[in-house]
Every structure is written in structure tokens, then in C-alpha cells.
Design a protein around this motif. Structure first.
Motif, PDB file in Angstrom:
ATOM      1  N   ALA A  46     -37.544   4.091 -36.526  1.00 37.91           N
ATOM      2  CA  ALA A  46     -37.560   4.098 -35.067  1.00 37.91           C
ATOM      3  C   ALA A  46     -37.177   2.738 -34.499  1.00 37.91           C
ATOM      4  O   ALA A  46     -36.411   2.633 -33.537  1.00 37.91           O
ATOM      5  CB  ALA A  46     -38.939   4.521 -34.563  1.00 37.91           C
ATOM      6  N   ASP A  50     -33.712   4.011 -33.039  1.00 33.72           N
ATOM      7  CA  ASP A  50     -34.055   4.565 -31.729  1.00 33.72           C
ATOM      8  C   ASP A  50     -34.408   3.503 -30.705  1.00 33.72           C
ATOM      9  O   ASP A  50     -34.379   3.780 -29.506  1.00 33.72           O
ATOM     10  CB  ASP A  50     -35.231   5.542 -31.868  1.00 33.72           C
ATOM     11  N   GLU A  54     -30.303   1.404 -30.179  1.00 31.46           N
ATOM     12  CA  GLU A  54     -30.037   2.133 -28.937  1.00 31.46           C
ATOM     13  C   GLU A  54     -30.137   1.201 -27.734  1.00 31.46           C
ATOM     14  O   GLU A  54     -29.319   1.266 -26.812  1.00 31.46           O
ATOM     15  CB  GLU A  54     -31.032   3.284 -28.789  1.00 31.46           C
ATOM     16  N   GLU A 103     -41.861   3.716 -25.377  1.00 26.60           N
ATOM     17  CA  GLU A 103     -41.069   4.781 -26.001  1.00 26.60           C
ATOM     18  C   GLU A 103     -40.982   5.997 -25.086  1.00 26.60           C
ATOM     19  O   GLU A 103     -39.910   6.565 -24.886  1.00 26.60           O
ATOM     20  CB  GLU A 103     -41.711   5.200 -27.329  1.00 26.60           C
ATOM     21  N   GLY A 120     -33.650  12.929 -31.457  1.00 26.39           N
ATOM     22  CA  GLY A 120     -33.995  11.898 -32.425  1.00 26.39           C
ATOM     23  C   GLY A 120     -35.204  11.090 -31.988  1.00 26.39           C
ATOM     24  O   GLY A 120     -36.138  10.875 -32.771  1.00 26.39           O
ATOM     25  N   LEU A 121     -35.205  10.649 -30.716  1.00 28.86           N
ATOM     26  CA  LEU A 121     -36.323   9.848 -30.214  1.00 28.86           C
ATOM     27  C   LEU A 121     -37.594  10.689 -30.175  1.00 28.86           C
ATOM     28  O   LEU A 121     -38.666  10.238 -30.580  1.00 28.86           O
ATOM     29  CB  LEU A 121     -36.006   9.302 -28.819  1.00 28.86           C
ATOM     30  N   ASP A 181     -36.979  -0.849 -24.636  1.00 26.24           N
ATOM     31  CA  ASP A 181     -36.791  -0.529 -26.057  1.00 26.24           C
ATOM     32  C   ASP A 181     -37.230  -1.709 -26.931  1.00 26.24           C
ATOM     33  O   ASP A 181     -37.906  -1.544 -27.949  1.00 26.24           O
ATOM     34  CB  ASP A 181     -35.320  -0.211 -26.338  1.00 26.24           C
ATOM     35  N   SER A 223     -33.135  11.087 -36.397  1.00 22.17           N
ATOM     36  CA  SER A 223     -32.453  10.271 -35.364  1.00 22.17           C
ATOM     37  C   SER A 223     -30.978  10.611 -35.276  1.00 22.17           C
ATOM     38  O   SER A 223     -30.370  10.539 -34.203  1.00 22.17           O
ATOM     39  CB  SER A 223     -32.624   8.780 -35.692  1.00 22.17           C
ATOM     40  N   SER A 226     -29.585  13.127 -32.634  1.00 22.89           N
ATOM     41  CA  SER A 226     -29.386  12.837 -31.207  1.00 22.89           C
ATOM     42  C   SER A 226     -27.998  12.275 -30.947  1.00 22.89           C
ATOM     43  O   SER A 226     -27.316  11.835 -31.859  1.00 22.89           O
ATOM     44  CB  SER A 226     -30.454  11.870 -30.728  1.00 22.89           C
TER      45      SER A 226
END
Length: 226
Positions: A46, A50, A54, A103, A120-121, A181, A223, A226
Motif C-alpha cells: 500500500a 497506492d 499514486e 487513506e 486497488g486502494l 497520500d 492494486s 485499479s
């Protein structure tokens, strides 16, 4: 708004489910360690895909780096205010709280922006929340009602974060999204090194590394959806 509330509640429900699973039976130290190892792998994924990657794609690496530093310092300072906890239950709960809020705010921003629900997230949140809550609940020395109450409260705040993310989406710049993020990534990294990975290795033994790799692989695969 209803969509954000619904998906936010779904993602946060994994915290309560995990806590309930942790209290529903006696877990051996070995099994707790392996669950934590799997969760650590999922959280590393993550952080990597993510959150950091991201965030950099959306708002640039500088915004992610600033958010990461703030998140790391926030977790570090808040963890020092907690009472001593040899089994790390409180530290895991704090980590779930500090990474869950940003998140799920990002989840709400994505829904408001018309991007739909990031599979994915969403999957990463759900998959990583379960081991965090299981490991924390099994380590806490309090009544079952108080532990479940704590996790219900954390889940409620995280759900509201999705709604807040949805509400502020129109005024949220790409740099702000990247900073959010980064904040989650920073809090997670400190929690992983300070609490989750040491506990996983101590309780899970020699196989903890392999299970961590498995958790990473599962979360990374999700992930990619997505």
C-alpha cells in the motif's frame, strides 16, 4: 455523498471485523505473528503503490515527501504519548487510526472526482486493516466490550474521513491529495518498523519473512486491478 458514506463504511468495517476475529478465539503467538507478517506485507504494498507512487503521479514527489515527513513525525510523537505496551496493541491501533483517516479521505476524493471506487486502494485498505485489528485486539489488556468499542470508534472516524474527502474534493488540489497520500505512507512506515514487523518476527518466527512476501504479493496484485 451516500456513495462515499457507503464505501467508507465498507472499508472501515474491516477494522471491527478484525477486532472481533481477534477476540473470538484464542490465538497462538505463532499465528498472531504470521497474521501480522501478512498484514505488514500488504501495508508495504500500500505504501509503495497506492500511496507513494499514486501520490507522486497525482501531485508530484515533493508534495508526497512533505506529507510523508509530517505523517512520520505525527506517528512518532503520538506513539511516545501512549502508555508502555509490550505487545504493541496500542501502537497498531494508533497506526490504523493515523493511516486510515488519510487513506479513506483519498477514497472519498476519488469518488467525488468521478473516478469511481479505486478497487486497488479499497482492497488494500480492507486486506491490511484485518491483520492490524486482529493483532492489536489480541494484544490489548482490556475487556472485550472496551476493545470492540475502541475499534468501532476508529472505524467511525475513518468512515467520516471518506465523507470529508468527498466534501472537500472540489477544492482539493492535486498537491493536497499527494500530501494526504504521503501522510498515510509516513505514518505506516514508522509503525511498520517500530511495531508491526518486530512483533511479526518475534511471534511468527522464521516463516514471518515468507508470509510478509505473500501479503505484499496479494496486495500488489489487487492494486494492479485499479
Amino acid at each position: 455523498m451516500r456513495e462515499a458514506l457507503g464505501w467508507g463504511a465498507f472499508a472501515a468495517s474491516s477494522l471491527v471485523i478484525g477486532a472481533a476475529l481477534g477476540l473470538a478465539r484464542q490465538w497462538s503467538n505463532k499465528l498472531i505473528g504470521l497474521v501480522l507478517a501478512f498484514g505488514a506485507g500488504a501495508l508495504i504494498s500500500a505504501v509503495s503503490f497506492d500511496l507513494s507512487a499514486e501520490g507522486a503521479k497525482v501531485g508530484g514527489g515533493t508534495a508526497v515527501a512533505v506529507g510523508l515527513a509530517i505523517g512520520a513525525l505525527t506517528y512518532f510523537a503520538a506513539d511516545r504519548l501512549l502508555p508502555d505496551d509490550e505487545d504493541g496493541g496500542s501502537a497498531l491501533a494508533l497506526g490504523a487510526f493515523l493511516d486510515g483517516i488519510p487513506e479513506q479521505a483519498v477514497l472519498g476524493i476519488g469518488i467525488a472526482a468521478g473516478e469511481g471506487v479505486g478497487v486497488g486502494l479499497l482492497a488494500a485498505i480492507f486486506v491490511s486493516n484485518l491483520p492490524e485489528a486482529i493483532g492489536s485486539a489480541t494484544s490489548m489488556k482490556a475487556s472485550h466490550a472496551r476493545i470492540i468499542g475502541l475499534w468501532v470508534a476508529v472505524a467511525a472516524v475513518c468512515t467520516l474521513s471518506t465523507v470529508v474527502g468527498y466534501a472537500i474534493a472540489d477544492g482539493a488540489s492535486h498537491k493536497l491529495q499527494a500530501g494526504i497520500d504521503g501522510f498515510a505512507a509516513g505514518a505506516l512506515l514508522v509503525m511498520l518498523i517500530d511495531s508491526m514487523i518486530p512483533e511479526a518476527r518475534r511471534k511468527g518466527g522464521d516463516t514471518a519473512g515468507l508470509i510478509t512476501a505473500l501479503g505484499f504479493a496479494v496486495a500488489a496484485g489487487l492494486s494492479a486491478l485499479s
